[in-house]
Design a protein around this motif. Structure first.
Motif, PDB file in Angstrom:
ATOM      1  N   ILE A  35       0.838  -1.199   0.000  1.00 29.86           N
ATOM      2  CA  ILE A  35       0.000   0.000   0.000  1.00 29.86           C
ATOM      3  C   ILE A  35       0.875   1.253   0.000  1.00 29.86           C
ATOM      4  CG2 ILE A  35      -1.698   1.328   1.332  1.00 29.86           C
ATOM      5  CD1 ILE A  35      -3.022  -1.068   0.274  1.00 29.86           C
ATOM      6  N   THR A  65       2.178   2.415  -3.372  1.00 26.80           N
ATOM      7  CA  THR A  65       1.257   2.797  -4.442  1.00 26.80           C
ATOM      8  C   THR A  65       1.836   4.001  -5.181  1.00 26.80           C
ATOM      9  OG1 THR A  65      -0.543   2.161  -3.008  1.00 26.80           O
ATOM     10  CG2 THR A  65      -1.126   3.396  -4.964  1.00 26.80           C
ATOM     11  N   ASN A  66       1.843   3.919  -6.490  1.00 23.60           N
ATOM     12  CA  ASN A  66       2.366   5.014  -7.288  1.00 23.60           C
ATOM     13  C   ASN A  66       1.537   6.273  -7.033  1.00 23.60           C
ATOM     14  OD1 ASN A  66       3.019   6.777  -9.316  1.00 23.60           O
ATOM     15  ND2 ASN A  66       3.261   5.154 -10.851  1.00 23.60           N
ATOM     16  N   HIS A 102      -0.884   7.392  -9.699  1.00 26.30           N
ATOM     17  CA  HIS A 102      -2.175   6.689  -9.756  1.00 26.30           C
ATOM     18  C   HIS A 102      -3.175   7.306  -8.798  1.00 26.30           C
ATOM     19  CE1 HIS A 102      -0.226   2.830 -11.483  1.00 26.30           C
ATOM     20  NE2 HIS A 102      -0.657   3.632 -12.433  1.00 26.30           N
ATOM     21  N   ARG A 143     -10.230   0.884  -5.062  1.00 26.22           N
ATOM     22  CA  ARG A 143     -10.074   0.797  -6.516  1.00 26.22           C
ATOM     23  C   ARG A 143      -8.641   1.029  -6.954  1.00 26.22           C
ATOM     24  NH1 ARG A 143     -15.328   2.786  -8.323  1.00 26.22           N
ATOM     25  NH2 ARG A 143     -16.714   1.123  -7.642  1.00 26.22           N
ATOM     26  N   VAL A 144      -7.832   1.690  -6.116  1.00 26.68           N
ATOM     27  CA  VAL A 144      -6.470   2.001  -6.544  1.00 26.68           C
ATOM     28  C   VAL A 144      -5.423   1.334  -5.656  1.00 26.68           C
ATOM     29  CG1 VAL A 144      -4.804   3.814  -7.066  1.00 26.68           C
ATOM     30  CG2 VAL A 144      -7.230   4.201  -7.493  1.00 26.68           C
ATOM     31  N   ALA A 145      -5.413   1.692  -4.378  1.00 29.16           N
ATOM     32  CA  ALA A 145      -4.314   1.234  -3.530  1.00 29.16           C
ATOM     33  C   ALA A 145      -4.293  -0.290  -3.397  1.00 29.16           C
ATOM     34  CB  ALA A 145      -4.403   1.890  -2.155  1.00 29.16           C
ATOM     35  N   PRO A 166      -5.782  -2.769  -5.329  1.00 25.26           N
ATOM     36  CA  PRO A 166      -5.384  -3.485  -6.548  1.00 25.26           C
ATOM     37  C   PRO A 166      -3.904  -3.335  -6.866  1.00 25.26           C
ATOM     38  CG  PRO A 166      -7.369  -2.206  -6.949  1.00 25.26           C
ATOM     39  CD  PRO A 166      -6.915  -1.855  -5.566  1.00 25.26           C
ATOM     40  N   SER A 167      -3.354  -2.137  -6.650  1.00 23.63           N
ATOM     41  CA  SER A 167      -1.941  -1.981  -7.010  1.00 23.63           C
ATOM     42  C   SER A 167      -1.039  -2.681  -6.001  1.00 23.63           C
ATOM     43  CB  SER A 167      -1.580  -0.507  -7.171  1.00 23.63           C
ATOM     44  OG  SER A 167      -1.149   0.038  -5.954  1.00 23.63           O
ATOM     45  N   ARG A 171      -0.412  -7.815 -15.087  1.00 19.31           N
ATOM     46  CA  ARG A 171       0.999  -7.601 -14.750  1.00 19.31           C
ATOM     47  C   ARG A 171       1.841  -8.412 -15.711  1.00 19.31           C
ATOM     48  NH1 ARG A 171       2.000  -3.912 -10.554  1.00 19.31           N
ATOM     49  NH2 ARG A 171      -0.109  -3.244 -10.241  1.00 19.31           N
TER      50      ARG A 171
END
Lengths: 278, 253, 265
Positions: free
Chosen positions: C158, C161-162, C165, C182-184, C186-187, C264
């Protein structure tokens, strides 16, 4: 135009995208506070929860015992003498395992032939945890020091080999191509390109296996021994003395942290050019 | 041209504290106005302050002083009406092309049929029909940036902020993408603030070029580009403007 | 193009053949030093034939350690899965929470850093003293060890996370909750799976260790008992089974990861 009533209230942002960085001073302070809170709660639990205190000694008892055994021996030796034995076992086993592991790993990562020859046996041995070698180590090397070196060495060997393989294989094809184009021999290709570019990964392996050694030493000292920090823990367990177990754990944990810090300092010196060295 | 001001930055400054305790000015007293459906390009040397400026306008970072308004409202936090495309890795690698493009309306709870219809329209517009179910890592750099543009258009923002969107592409793809973006913009007019360090790109795209100084960033000079579109980068007029601006543009640092 | 592909394929066949030969040579040497020239005593290294024979017999013979091989395997598996699943259920959400919430990060992390510096094997005596020698103590050991690895990786996933993004999602009007789900998350999934794999490997090793110290069944117990009975053949059978089951567990998890972490390389 910019009146205060159309300024919406700001959402609190999650920690990972928060703008104001916590300073080092602040984070040390928070670490200290939370640590102090845990110690105080622990002591309070021991004082006021009767059952808890029976199973789990308080921080005061642990520190008291630790100070006591600095002078008075447990078994044959005092605390630092036990620690000395443990460090000696870790170092000897670790160095043997690391040297063999790095060489094997580089060979497998560089040469497809070496990989084809070594990998069948390596793949069978790799998933066997170091602890499972204890019975065989005793049969082969007896109950003395050699079997302890073997157990530490095996665990170090596997981790170092895996990381060295990965490091050698990750060497950029572009770099290798460039070196070949400039007329490097296969030997130069290894010593000038593959080896330096694997160094960060090799150090990662050295670092991980050193931490693993501090855990494996407990397994190694389960082979009959009468000294060592791992033995303190086992002795504590066998005599139902949780205080001694905790003293041993703290000693080993702190030793592990110190070793990791030293290793990181060496790494930073050795590979200041790499991203890991920053 | 419509002269309604959509983006307005007044005296923006941004200062970062550095490790040794001193202050570092990245943006100093920056002011700009962008009119409705105008294509403004910010061009400046170096790495200083441009992404920070975009993030301040987008409401992702706070300015040390100064205010930003978009569509007459003060910007204090990210808002779907302000769309941003960054230079790199702005696609979510775990989502398909469709998943990326429909992300905005989905986040705002729009129904599946309606958001996917619009997403499909912009996927088609950027020429990626047939790639809806691919993951971004299967696409080339240029195609990834097309997805980024389709994604930001699908969200129907009032303004578009593009931060060196073609900075990582090779020269050939870059030309193609510039033409493509210009074509899309002529079909679907938006208010655009575009950041670049490539002068040719700036003149090709801009209604107006704002030249910036290096560290701390502030406005140095403005140029109105009134060449007819689409522009020919080898034409005499184009080269003349290029010559004129480049004299004033210090890209050395 | 076609030619180079064929060459590559030929090379691959060549190296597989070398591997097979190398392994055969290994077995022959083992056989030579044990059965043929009798250079080592069977008590320290039994012959490969004897090991294979004991392996097959162990499916039906309970002596000398009280259980058949499959009973040992099942016993160990039951403990590892109980502790590991509990470790995952607590470790993944807690890691995500610590990384997402600043206050939690500041206060829990120092304590956790201290907790994780405890060497894995160190949990064995602690849990045995708290719970006694039983399944609960062993499951608790597995829990503690897998929990640490799983939490660390979820946390750093976490944290890594980029930020671009996050910015993009915010400019699309994503709420805090959407940013997380939806972001952290999944990434961070690949990191989370790395933690789940590391946790499983370490959990498996710790079961073996715990069974060697106090148990009456399980693969760790099996090798420990057979050392006391000087049955090196059965120790090797036990070790190979430990390695094999560990490999199968990792393989299953890897398949699971391949299926659920898409998009990926």
């Amino acid at each position: 135009m910019a009146t205060s009533n159309n300024i919406k209230k700001k959402k609190t942002k999650p920690a990972i995208i928060s703008e104001d960085q916590i300073t080092k001073k602040q984070s040390t302070l928070y670490a200290f506070i939370s640590f102090a809170v845990v110690v105080v709660l622990w002591q309070l639990a021991v004082l006021f929860l009767p059952n808890f205190g029976n199973i789990f000694p308080g921080p005061y008892d642990v520190v008291a015992l630790m100070i006591k055994i600095v002078k008075e021996p447990v078994g044959r030796l005092t605390l630092f003498a036990h620690l000395g034995w443990t460090l000696k076992r870790i170092f000897i086993g670790y160095i043997i395992g690391a040297v063999i592991g790095v060489i094997t790993g580089l060979a497998m990562g560089t040469s497809k032939l070496a990989n084809a020859i070594i990998s069948p046996v390596f793949e069978i041995l790799r998933p066997i945890p170091a602890i499972a070698w204890v019975p065989m180590a005793i049969l082969w090397f007896g109950l003395g020091e050699a079997s302890k070196y073997f157990i530490i060495g095996f665990s170090t060997f596997v981790i170092c080999a895996l990381n060295s393989i990965a490091g050698a294989r990750a060497t950029s094809e572009k770099l290798k191509g460039a070196a070949r184009m400039l007329g490097a021999s296969e030997r130069q290709l290894f010593s000038k390109i593959i080896l330096p570019s694997s160094v960060p990964q090799i150090f990662a392996g050295l670092q991980i296996s050193l931490s693993a050694s501090c855990s494996t030493i407990l397994a190694a000292e389960m082979v009959r021994s009468e000294e060592g920090a791992g033995w303190l823990i086992l002795r504590g367990m066998n005599t139902g003395n949780m205080t001694l177990v905790l003293v041993g754990l703290i000693v080993i944990s702190v030793t592990g942290l110190i070793l990791a810090t030293v290793m990181r300092a060496i790494e930073r010196k050795a590979i200041s050019w790499s991203f890991r060295g920053k | 041209m419509n002269n309604e001001v959509v983006i307005k930055c007044e005296n923006i400054s941004k200062t970062f504290p550095t490790a040794d305790g001193t202050a570092f000015d990245v943006i100093a007293d920056f002011s700009i106005e962008v009119n409705k459906n105008e294509f403004v390009v910010l061009i400046g040397p170096g790495q200083c302050g441009k992404t920070t400026l975009i993030n301040i306008i987008a409401g992702l970072e706070e300015a040390t002083s100064g205010i930003v308004t978009v569509g007459g409202e003060l910007v204090t936090e990210p808002d779907p009406k302000i769309g941003v495309v960054y230079q790199e890795t702005n696609l979510f690698p775990w989502l398909t092309v469709m998943g990326n493009v429909e992300f905005g309306p989905k986040a705002q709870g729009e129904s599946k049929a309606s958001r996917q219809e619009r997403a499909q329209k912009y996927i088609d517009l950027v020429g990626l029909t047939g790639f809806e179910n691919q993951h971004p890592n299967k696409l080339s750099g240029g195609m990834q940036q097309r997805v980024g543009i389709a994604r930001v258009y699908t969200n129907e923002p009032l303004v578009l902020l593009l931060d060196e969107p073609f900075g990582h592409l090779d020269a050939q793809t870059r030309y193609l993408m510039e033409e493509e973006l210009e074509k899309i913009w002529r079909q679907e007019r938006r208010t655009v603030l575009f950041v670049t360090n490539n002068l040719e790109e700036a003149i090709f795209l801009a209604d107006r070029i704002v030249l910036m100084t290096n560290c701390p960033s502030t406005v140095k000079q403005e140029y109105i580009i009134d060449l007819p579109r689409p522009r020919d980068i080898t034409s005499r007029e184009f080269l003349k403007i290029r010559e004129e601006i480049s004299k004033n543009l210090d890209l050395t640092s | 193009m076609k030619l180079s592909k064929m060459k590559k394929k030929n090379n691959k066949v060549k190296y597989i053949l070398i591997s097979i030969i190398s392994f055969t040579v290994f077995l022959i040497i083992w056989y030579m030093v044990t059965d043929v020239f009798k250079l080592v005593k069977p008590i320290s290294l039994p012959s490969p034939v004897k090991v294979l024979e004991s392996f097959i017999n162990k499916f039906t013979v309970k002596r000398p350690d009280g259980s058949t091989l499959q009973a040992h395997v099942l016993s160990s598996l039951r403990i590892v899965l109980t502790g590991y699943i509990a470790g995952s259920i607590v470790g993944v959400p807690l890691g995500i929470f610590m990384a997402w919430n600043r206050k939690a990060d500041m206060f829990i992390r120092p304590v956790f850093d201290w907790f994780r510096s405890v060497p894995g094997m160190g949990w064995i005596p602690v849990m045995i003293l708290i719970f006694g020698i039983n399944i609960a103590s062993k499951a608790a050991i597995v829990f503690a060890i897998s929990f640490v690895a799983i939490l660390i990786n979820s946390y750093s996933g976490i944290k890594n996370t980029n930020p671009v993004h996050m910015w993009v999602a915010q400019t699309f009007g994503a709420s805090n909750k959407q940013l997380l789900f939806r972001v952290a998350i999944p990434s961070a999934l690949p990191h989370i799976f790395t933690g789940l794999r590391q946790g499983l490997n370490q959990a498996w090793a710790s079961v073996v260790a715990a069974e060697m110290i106090g148990s009456n069944r399980g693969l760790g117990y099996m090798i420990q008992m057979n050392r006391e009975n000087s049955r090196a053949d059965l120790i090797i059978v036990g070790m190979l089974s430990i390695g094999l089951v560990g490999t199968i567990l990792s393989f299953v998890l890897q398949k699971f990861e391949d299926k659920y972490v898409r998009g990926r390389h």
